[in-house]
Design a protein around this motif. Structure first.
Motif, PDB file in Angstrom:
ATOM      1  N   ASN A  79      22.766  37.585  38.854  1.00  0.00           N
ATOM      2  CA  ASN A  79      23.634  38.717  39.174  1.00  0.00           C
ATOM      3  C   ASN A  79      24.648  38.346  40.247  1.00  0.00           C
ATOM      4  O   ASN A  79      25.827  38.695  40.138  1.00  0.00           O
ATOM      5  N   CYS A  80      24.217  37.639  41.270  1.00  0.00           N
ATOM      6  CA  CYS A  80      25.132  37.209  42.335  1.00  0.00           C
ATOM      7  C   CYS A  80      26.202  36.270  41.797  1.00  0.00           C
ATOM      8  O   CYS A  80      27.377  36.381  42.145  1.00  0.00           O
ATOM      9  N   TRP A  81      25.798  35.335  40.937  1.00  0.00           N
ATOM     10  CA  TRP A  81      26.757  34.373  40.401  1.00  0.00           C
ATOM     11  C   TRP A  81      27.757  35.049  39.466  1.00  0.00           C
ATOM     12  O   TRP A  81      28.959  34.753  39.501  1.00  0.00           O
ATOM     13  N   LEU A  82      27.297  35.965  38.629  1.00  0.00           N
ATOM     14  CA  LEU A  82      28.215  36.687  37.744  1.00  0.00           C
ATOM     15  C   LEU A  82      29.210  37.506  38.558  1.00  0.00           C
ATOM     16  O   LEU A  82      30.394  37.574  38.225  1.00  0.00           O
ATOM     17  N   GLN A  83      28.753  38.090  39.641  1.00  0.00           N
ATOM     18  CA  GLN A  83      29.650  38.841  40.520  1.00  0.00           C
ATOM     19  C   GLN A  83      30.680  37.894  41.145  1.00  0.00           C
ATOM     20  O   GLN A  83      31.871  38.217  41.217  1.00  0.00           O
ATOM     21  N   GLU A  84      30.243  36.732  41.566  1.00  0.00           N
ATOM     22  CA  GLU A  84      31.157  35.737  42.145  1.00  0.00           C
ATOM     23  C   GLU A  84      32.193  35.289  41.117  1.00  0.00           C
ATOM     24  O   GLU A  84      33.375  35.163  41.426  1.00  0.00           O
ATOM     25  N   LEU A  85      31.765  35.056  39.893  1.00  0.00           N
ATOM     26  CA  LEU A  85      32.709  34.649  38.847  1.00  0.00           C
ATOM     27  C   LEU A  85      33.734  35.743  38.578  1.00  0.00           C
ATOM     28  O   LEU A  85      34.920  35.455  38.364  1.00  0.00           O
ATOM     29  N   ARG A  86      33.302  36.989  38.575  1.00  0.00           N
ATOM     30  CA  ARG A  86      34.247  38.099  38.381  1.00  0.00           C
ATOM     31  C   ARG A  86      35.277  38.114  39.502  1.00  0.00           C
ATOM     32  O   ARG A  86      36.455  38.336  39.257  1.00  0.00           O
ATOM     33  N   GLN A  87      34.810  37.884  40.717  1.00  0.00           N
ATOM     34  CA  GLN A  87      35.731  37.876  41.848  1.00  0.00           C
ATOM     35  C   GLN A  87      36.709  36.714  41.748  1.00  0.00           C
ATOM     36  O   GLN A  87      37.843  36.810  42.173  1.00  0.00           O
ATOM     37  N   ARG A  88      36.275  35.614  41.191  1.00  0.00           N
ATOM     38  CA  ARG A  88      37.154  34.448  41.026  1.00  0.00           C
ATOM     39  C   ARG A  88      38.012  34.564  39.784  1.00  0.00           C
ATOM     40  O   ARG A  88      38.799  33.683  39.482  1.00  0.00           O
ATOM     41  N   LYS A  89      37.800  35.590  39.013  1.00  0.00           N
ATOM     42  CA  LYS A  89      38.540  35.843  37.773  1.00  0.00           C
ATOM     43  C   LYS A  89      38.267  34.812  36.687  1.00  0.00           C
ATOM     44  O   LYS A  89      39.057  34.633  35.774  1.00  0.00           O
ATOM     45  N   LEU A 120      34.532  47.976  34.916  1.00  0.00           N
ATOM     46  CA  LEU A 120      35.586  48.068  33.912  1.00  0.00           C
ATOM     47  C   LEU A 120      36.943  48.430  34.517  1.00  0.00           C
ATOM     48  O   LEU A 120      37.969  48.260  33.876  1.00  0.00           O
ATOM     49  N   LEU A 121      36.945  48.927  35.751  1.00  0.00           N
ATOM     50  CA  LEU A 121      38.193  49.308  36.407  1.00  0.00           C
ATOM     51  C   LEU A 121      39.036  48.090  36.720  1.00  0.00           C
ATOM     52  O   LEU A 121      38.526  46.990  36.912  1.00  0.00           O
ATOM     53  N   GLY A 122      40.322  48.317  36.833  1.00  0.00           N
ATOM     54  CA  GLY A 122      41.225  47.261  37.268  1.00  0.00           C
ATOM     55  C   GLY A 122      40.997  46.963  38.745  1.00  0.00           C
ATOM     56  O   GLY A 122      40.396  47.767  39.470  1.00  0.00           O
ATOM     57  N   GLU A 123      41.519  45.824  39.180  1.00  0.00           N
ATOM     58  CA  GLU A 123      41.306  45.384  40.560  1.00  0.00           C
ATOM     59  C   GLU A 123      41.853  46.386  41.575  1.00  0.00           C
ATOM     60  O   GLU A 123      41.199  46.713  42.559  1.00  0.00           O
ATOM     61  N   LYS A 124      43.057  46.909  41.343  1.00  0.00           N
ATOM     62  CA  LYS A 124      43.637  47.860  42.303  1.00  0.00           C
ATOM     63  C   LYS A 124      42.830  49.152  42.369  1.00  0.00           C
ATOM     64  O   LYS A 124      42.633  49.707  43.449  1.00  0.00           O
TER      65      LYS A 124
END
Length: 151
Positions: A79-89, A120-124
């Motif tokens: 879960n932590c790694w998937l969150q990190e990947l999302r943050q890195r796009k 699912l929301l956009g970054e902004k």
């Protein structure tokens, strides 16, 4: 060292003893992270984050294991790694996890539904919600930071 002993050590703030039993999971973490767009350093960082989460859960007596501790820790790592990947796009927001993690976490009933919607929301939009609700920033401050035309 058994899972029960490790948890007892965590509850008693005997981290060095508990960590000796947990560090045998690190090679699995390194393999998982490096196979999923990460480095050895990323793996060590994620492992540390997962250990912090595990320690907090154990200390607040929220930790109820229905799986082996090793599996539980790996679920936190994933879960932590998937969150990190999302943050890195590197992994688009809202893309379903490739490996569903079947583990019972003690969260509020709608937590996962809300988290899925939030992802699912956009970054902004996510930044706006975080800044307003969690950081309690004013609309004026948020509008300036996110380059909105007005409040």
């Amino acid at each position: 060292m058994s899972d029960k002993e490790i948890i007892e050590h965590l509850n008693q703030n005997k981290y060095s003893a508990a960590l000796k039993g947990l560090y045998n999971v690190l090679p699995l973490v390194k393999k998982y992270v490096t196979n999923n767009n990460g480095t050895g350093d990323d793996a060590e960082d994620i492992f540390q984050d997962a250990l912090v989460i595990l320690c907090k859960k154990a200390r607040t007596n929220e930790l109820v294991l229905t799986v082996p501790l090793k599996s539980y820790l790996m679920a936190i790592v994933k879960n932590c790694w998937l969150q990190e990947l999302r943050q890195r796009k590197k992994l688009p927001l809202g893309e379903p996890d490739k490996e569903p993690i079947n583990i019972e976490l003690n969260e509020e009933p709608g937590f996962f539904l809300a988290k899925a919607a939030f992802d699912l929301l956009g970054e902004k939009c996510r930044q706006l919600l975080i800044r307003f609700y969690f950081n309690q920033e004013s609309f004026k401050t948020i509008a300036t930071a996110l380059a909105f035309s007005d409040e």
